[in-house]
Design an enzyme around this catalytic site. Structure first.
Site, PDB file in Angstrom:
ATOM      1  N   ARG A  21     116.941  24.712  75.650  1.00 43.39           N
ATOM      2  CA  ARG A  21     116.997  24.973  77.007  1.00 43.39           C
ATOM      3  C   ARG A  21     115.665  25.409  77.480  1.00 43.39           C
ATOM      4  O   ARG A  21     115.407  25.438  78.467  1.00 43.39           O
ATOM      5  CB  ARG A  21     118.107  25.634  77.613  1.00 43.39           C
ATOM      6  N   GLN A  45     102.205  48.890  91.977  1.00 38.54           N
ATOM      7  CA  GLN A  45     101.716  47.586  92.422  1.00 38.54           C
ATOM      8  C   GLN A  45     101.732  46.610  91.452  1.00 38.54           C
ATOM      9  O   GLN A  45     101.853  46.974  90.162  1.00 38.54           O
ATOM     10  CB  GLN A  45     100.141  47.897  92.864  1.00 38.54           C
ATOM     11  N   HIS A  60      87.294  47.284  83.914  1.00 41.41           N
ATOM     12  CA  HIS A  60      87.627  47.999  85.271  1.00 41.41           C
ATOM     13  C   HIS A  60      88.400  49.330  84.564  1.00 41.41           C
ATOM     14  O   HIS A  60      89.050  49.248  83.756  1.00 41.41           O
ATOM     15  CB  HIS A  60      88.268  47.099  86.189  1.00 41.41           C
ATOM     16  N   HIS A 117      89.617  48.385  81.210  1.00 42.62           N
ATOM     17  CA  HIS A 117      90.476  47.140  80.748  1.00 42.62           C
ATOM     18  C   HIS A 117      89.553  45.791  81.126  1.00 42.62           C
ATOM     19  O   HIS A 117      88.894  45.879  82.434  1.00 42.62           O
ATOM     20  CB  HIS A 117      91.754  47.117  81.538  1.00 42.62           C
ATOM     21  N   TYR A 130      99.752  41.893  85.908  1.00 43.82           N
ATOM     22  CA  TYR A 130      99.930  43.388  85.539  1.00 43.82           C
ATOM     23  C   TYR A 130     100.519  44.220  86.484  1.00 43.82           C
ATOM     24  O   TYR A 130     100.489  44.056  87.618  1.00 43.82           O
ATOM     25  CB  TYR A 130      98.645  43.810  85.006  1.00 43.82           C
ATOM     26  N   ARG A 165      80.436  41.713  90.911  1.00 44.34           N
ATOM     27  CA  ARG A 165      80.664  42.982  90.622  1.00 44.34           C
ATOM     28  C   ARG A 165      80.484  43.441  89.419  1.00 44.34           C
ATOM     29  O   ARG A 165      79.832  44.437  88.854  1.00 44.34           O
ATOM     30  CB  ARG A 165      82.086  43.506  91.130  1.00 44.34           C
TER      31      ARG A 165
END
Length: 195
Positions: A21, A45, A60, A117, A130, A165
């Site tokens: 399934r 968040q 980052h 990260h 995340y 960036r």
């Protein structure tokens, strides 16, 4: 769950329950993560990122305090997920470790405040999800150039595609010189009680 070679970062290997399934897994467990890392992950968040093959995002990181811990998994496709120790004074400073995250093994990575990260999408339409301990604060968010030769990250892309960036981010040495990087002693993971 296993701690990576970078202190405070963990790879989570979930138990997969599948049959004809489909599949079921608990991709995040508050209690098990808290037990492993020595403190709870505050959820403030949730983010979703979709990337084409060869896209590199990162490296980052956020100002500490408050910092931003992350719990990352890949729900579609595959990535090389990279954790970089940016904590000035850490025995692992400047080191990186990569973990393959994909929609087959359903692994996840936890990284505490102070670590950088990034990831490289290995397939088109790769989708990363995340959870973050703090909300996005533009003034407190920073990047180190992902192709910095001093970091020496082995990205699995012939021509990495970077955002404006990330392509203009400072090198690790420049970020250190500018005082942008978090202090090892200020990062909560270094103060967490271990049992």
């Amino acid at each position: 769950m296993r701690e990576l070679t970078i202190e405070g970062a963990f790879e989570i290997v979930p138990q997969l329950h599948g049959d004809r399934r489909g599949l079921f897994t608990e991709w995040y467990r508050f209690d098990r993560l808290t037990e492993a890392v020595g403190r709870p992950l505050r959820l403030a968040q949730g983010n979703l990122s979709v990337s084409a093959q060869g896209v590199v995002r990162g490296i980052h990181f956020a100002d500490v305090p408050p910092g931003q811990a992350k719990y990352v998994t890949c729900v579609r496709g595959a990535v090389l997920d990279v954790v970089v120790d940016l904590r000035v004074g850490s025995p692992d400073f400047g080191r990186w470790e990569g973990v393959r995250l994909d929609d087959v093994e359903r692994r996840a990575v936890y990284l505490p405040e102070g670590l950088g990260h990034g990831f490289c999408a290995l397939t088109d339409n790769t989708t990363l999800v995340y959870l973050c301990s703090e909300t996005y604060r533009p003034a407190g968010e920073h990047a180190v150039h992902p192709l910095d030769s001093d970091l020496g990250i082995e990205w699995p892309a012939d021509t990495p595609q970077l955002s404006d960036r990330d392509s203009t981010a400072p090198s690790l040495a420049e970020a250190l010189e500018r005082g942008m990087l978090p202090s090892y002693d200020a990062c909560p993971a270094t103060r967490a009680p271990k049992e």
